[in-house]
Design a protein around this motif. Structure first.
Motif, PDB file in Angstrom:
ATOM      1  N   SER A   1      -2.198  46.507  81.046  1.00  0.00           N
ATOM      2  CA  SER A   1      -1.022  47.380  81.131  1.00  0.00           C
ATOM      3  C   SER A   1      -1.385  48.830  81.412  1.00  0.00           C
ATOM      4  O   SER A   1      -0.525  49.616  81.832  1.00  0.00           O
ATOM      5  CB  SER A   1      -0.199  47.290  79.844  1.00  0.00           C
ATOM      6  OG  SER A   1      -0.965  47.743  78.745  1.00  0.00           O
TER       7      SER A   1
ATOM      8  N   SER B   1       0.951  52.027  86.327  1.00  0.00           N
ATOM      9  CA  SER B   1       1.104  51.906  84.883  1.00  0.00           C
ATOM     10  C   SER B   1       2.017  52.980  84.322  1.00  0.00           C
ATOM     11  O   SER B   1       2.569  52.826  83.247  1.00  0.00           O
ATOM     12  CB  SER B   1      -0.263  52.001  84.194  1.00  0.00           C
ATOM     13  OG  SER B   1      -0.841  53.264  84.440  1.00  0.00           O
ATOM     14  N   TYR B   2       2.214  54.079  85.072  1.00  0.00           N
ATOM     15  CA  TYR B   2       2.909  55.230  84.510  1.00  0.00           C
ATOM     16  C   TYR B   2       4.195  55.591  85.230  1.00  0.00           C
ATOM     17  O   TYR B   2       4.957  56.419  84.759  1.00  0.00           O
ATOM     18  CB  TYR B   2       1.971  56.442  84.511  1.00  0.00           C
ATOM     19  CG  TYR B   2       1.474  56.829  85.879  1.00  0.00           C
ATOM     20  CD1 TYR B   2       0.384  56.190  86.450  1.00  0.00           C
ATOM     21  CD2 TYR B   2       2.088  57.841  86.614  1.00  0.00           C
ATOM     22  CE1 TYR B   2      -0.073  56.527  87.709  1.00  0.00           C
ATOM     23  CE2 TYR B   2       1.637  58.186  87.871  1.00  0.00           C
ATOM     24  CZ  TYR B   2       0.552  57.524  88.413  1.00  0.00           C
ATOM     25  OH  TYR B   2       0.109  57.863  89.655  1.00  0.00           O
ATOM     26  N   ILE B   3       4.444  55.041  86.396  1.00  0.00           N
ATOM     27  CA  ILE B   3       5.720  55.279  87.074  1.00  0.00           C
ATOM     28  C   ILE B   3       6.320  53.940  87.446  1.00  0.00           C
ATOM     29  O   ILE B   3       5.604  52.954  87.630  1.00  0.00           O
ATOM     30  CB  ILE B   3       5.581  56.172  88.323  1.00  0.00           C
ATOM     31  CG1 ILE B   3       4.644  55.541  89.356  1.00  0.00           C
ATOM     32  CG2 ILE B   3       5.131  57.557  87.943  1.00  0.00           C
ATOM     33  CD1 ILE B   3       4.575  56.317  90.654  1.00  0.00           C
ATOM     34  N   SER B   4       7.612  53.899  87.582  1.00  0.00           N
ATOM     35  CA  SER B   4       8.294  52.624  87.739  1.00  0.00           C
ATOM     36  C   SER B   4       8.436  52.173  89.181  1.00  0.00           C
ATOM     37  O   SER B   4       8.718  51.020  89.432  1.00  0.00           O
ATOM     38  CB  SER B   4       9.672  52.688  87.090  1.00  0.00           C
ATOM     39  OG  SER B   4      10.446  53.695  87.712  1.00  0.00           O
ATOM     40  N   SER B   5       8.228  53.076  90.141  1.00  0.00           N
ATOM     41  CA  SER B   5       8.488  52.712  91.529  1.00  0.00           C
ATOM     42  C   SER B   5       7.218  52.244  92.220  1.00  0.00           C
ATOM     43  O   SER B   5       6.286  53.034  92.406  1.00  0.00           O
ATOM     44  CB  SER B   5       9.062  53.908  92.284  1.00  0.00           C
ATOM     45  OG  SER B   5      10.287  54.300  91.731  1.00  0.00           O
TER      46      SER B   5
ATOM     47  N   SER C   1       5.269  42.933  91.256  1.00  0.00           N
ATOM     48  CA  SER C   1       5.725  43.068  89.875  1.00  0.00           C
ATOM     49  C   SER C   1       4.567  42.732  88.948  1.00  0.00           C
ATOM     50  O   SER C   1       3.531  42.237  89.397  1.00  0.00           O
ATOM     51  CB  SER C   1       6.928  42.165  89.592  1.00  0.00           C
ATOM     52  OG  SER C   1       6.589  40.809  89.756  1.00  0.00           O
TER      53      SER C   1
END
Length: 120
Positions: free
Chosen positions: A30, A53-57, A71
């Motif tokens: 993760s 690991s630190y941004i969603s896009s 994903s």
């Protein structure tokens, strides 16, 4: 020991779908950015997609945007690549790779690869 093991490749007709998986072990999955990279027959490596690991896009190369979805399931230590509307030019060996830095091609571990062949 860090290990990345891909699976899910195969032969599919144009327009078909496949989902690749990459099971990670030996590190805190993760906490790492991950990428998919491919190599078509007789060609060099091509970056396909990355997830962070630190941004969603996530990010994608232009040729797969709208068709591929990257994903991750951190509980299962698994990275995925859902590939839809496959084209013959998607034929390649697909590798998952772990980043050591948040930049393109900054990979320190690779899987063994899984073959994807798109052909009628």
């Amino acid at each position: 020991e860090v290990q990345l093991v891909e699976s899910g490749g195969g032969l599919v007709q144009p327009g078909g779908s496949l989902r690749l998986s990459c099971v990670a072990s030996g590190f805190s999955f993760s906490s790492y950015d991950m990428s998919w990279v491919r190599q078509a027959p007789g060609k060099g490596l091509e970056w396909v997609s990355s997830i962070y690991s630190y941004i969603s896009s996530p990010s994608y190369t232009d040729s797969v945007k709208g068709r591929f979805t990257i994903s991750r399931d951190n509980a299962k230590n698994t990275l995925y690549l859902q590939m839809n509307s496959l084209k013959p030019e998607d034929t390649a060996v697909y590798y998952c790779a772990r980043h050591y830095a948040p930049t393109l091609w900054a990979y320190d571990y690779w899987g063994q690869g899984t073959q994807v062949t798109v052909s009628s």
